[in-house]
Motif scaffolding. Structure first.
Motif, PDB file in Angstrom:
ATOM      1  N   VAL A  12      71.874  58.766  71.514  1.00  0.00           N
ATOM      2  CA  VAL A  12      72.828  58.677  72.608  1.00  0.00           C
ATOM      3  C   VAL A  12      72.746  59.952  73.426  1.00  0.00           C
ATOM      4  O   VAL A  12      72.346  61.012  72.910  1.00  0.00           O
ATOM      5  N   GLN A  13      73.121  59.861  74.676  1.00  0.00           N
ATOM      6  CA  GLN A  13      73.150  61.061  75.519  1.00  0.00           C
ATOM      7  C   GLN A  13      74.434  61.834  75.292  1.00  0.00           C
ATOM      8  O   GLN A  13      75.458  61.273  74.856  1.00  0.00           O
ATOM      9  N   ALA A  14      74.378  63.102  75.593  1.00  0.00           N
ATOM     10  CA  ALA A  14      75.559  63.949  75.463  1.00  0.00           C
ATOM     11  C   ALA A  14      76.719  63.345  76.248  1.00  0.00           C
ATOM     12  O   ALA A  14      76.544  62.845  77.368  1.00  0.00           O
ATOM     13  N   GLY A  15      77.894  63.385  75.634  1.00  0.00           N
ATOM     14  CA  GLY A  15      79.068  62.794  76.243  1.00  0.00           C
ATOM     15  C   GLY A  15      79.318  61.360  75.805  1.00  0.00           C
ATOM     16  O   GLY A  15      80.397  60.810  76.063  1.00  0.00           O
ATOM     17  N   GLY A  16      78.339  60.765  75.145  1.00  0.00           N
ATOM     18  CA  GLY A  16      78.462  59.391  74.705  1.00  0.00           C
ATOM     19  C   GLY A  16      79.228  59.253  73.401  1.00  0.00           C
ATOM     20  O   GLY A  16      79.731  60.242  72.840  1.00  0.00           O
ATOM     21  N   SER A  17      79.303  58.022  72.911  1.00  0.00           N
ATOM     22  CA  SER A  17      80.065  57.713  71.705  1.00  0.00           C
ATOM     23  C   SER A  17      79.246  56.858  70.755  1.00  0.00           C
ATOM     24  O   SER A  17      78.367  56.098  71.174  1.00  0.00           O
ATOM     25  N   LEU A  82      83.740  56.228  61.191  1.00  0.00           N
ATOM     26  CA  LEU A  82      83.792  57.514  61.882  1.00  0.00           C
ATOM     27  C   LEU A  82      83.535  57.245  63.359  1.00  0.00           C
ATOM     28  O   LEU A  82      82.414  56.934  63.756  1.00  0.00           O
ATOM     29  N   GLN A  83      84.583  57.325  64.156  1.00  0.00           N
ATOM     30  CA  GLN A  83      84.446  57.191  65.607  1.00  0.00           C
ATOM     31  C   GLN A  83      84.105  58.549  66.170  1.00  0.00           C
ATOM     32  O   GLN A  83      84.862  59.512  65.977  1.00  0.00           O
ATOM     33  N   MET A  84      82.996  58.628  66.874  1.00  0.00           N
ATOM     34  CA  MET A  84      82.522  59.897  67.422  1.00  0.00           C
ATOM     35  C   MET A  84      82.464  59.792  68.931  1.00  0.00           C
ATOM     36  O   MET A  84      81.697  58.981  69.473  1.00  0.00           O
ATOM     37  N   ASN A  85      83.271  60.583  69.602  1.00  0.00           N
ATOM     38  CA  ASN A  85      83.316  60.597  71.060  1.00  0.00           C
ATOM     39  C   ASN A  85      82.871  61.962  71.571  1.00  0.00           C
ATOM     40  O   ASN A  85      82.848  62.941  70.822  1.00  0.00           O
TER      41      ASN A  85
END
Length: 133
Positions: A12-17, A82-85
């Motif tokens: 994923v790109q930076a800032g993604g989830s 684990l939700q990663m934002n």
């Protein structure tokens, strides 16, 4: 035999989830773990505790992920999430879920589940997370 299987990793790109899942199964054993956690390990670095949750639902997070990651569990389905934002390149690592039948707590203003990898006896195989800038 206890089995933990992670999924949900990816690029994923930076800032993604991303949302990681860990499904627990335990032939002949209960899946009622006293504590569960997410850990990560980047190449050349030690394994670190990202987040943990105990059987009372108390959670703890590494300072580097506070406000961005959320650990939760669905007891009925034996799934840990684990939700990663707002992902950052430095979040790139192999992510592991882990569990234990014994609750080990550390004091952090209140008694919280341990994020020390040495306190966990059951581990999954890991899922890779790669964050590009």
């Amino acid at each position: 035999q206890v089995q933990l299987v992670e999924s949900g990793g990816g690029s994923v790109q930076a800032g993604g989830s991303l949302r990681l899942l860990c499904v627990a199964s335990a032939h002949r054993y209960s899946t009622y773990f006293q504590m569960l956690g997410w850990f990560r390990q980047a190449p050349g670095k030690e394994r670190e505790g990202v987040a943990a949750i105990d059987s009372d639902g108390k959670t703890t997070y590494a300072d580097s992920v506070k406000g961005r990651f959320t650990i939760s569990q669905d007891n009925a389905k034996n799934i840990l999430y684990l939700q990663m934002n707002s992902l950052k390149p430095e979040d790139s690592a192999m992510y592991y879920c882990a569990a234990d039948y014994v609750l080990r707590r550390v004091w952090g203003g209140s008694w919280l589940p341990s994020r020390n990898p040495a306190d966990y006896n059951y581990w999954g195989q890991g899922t890779q997370v790669t964050v590009s800038s």
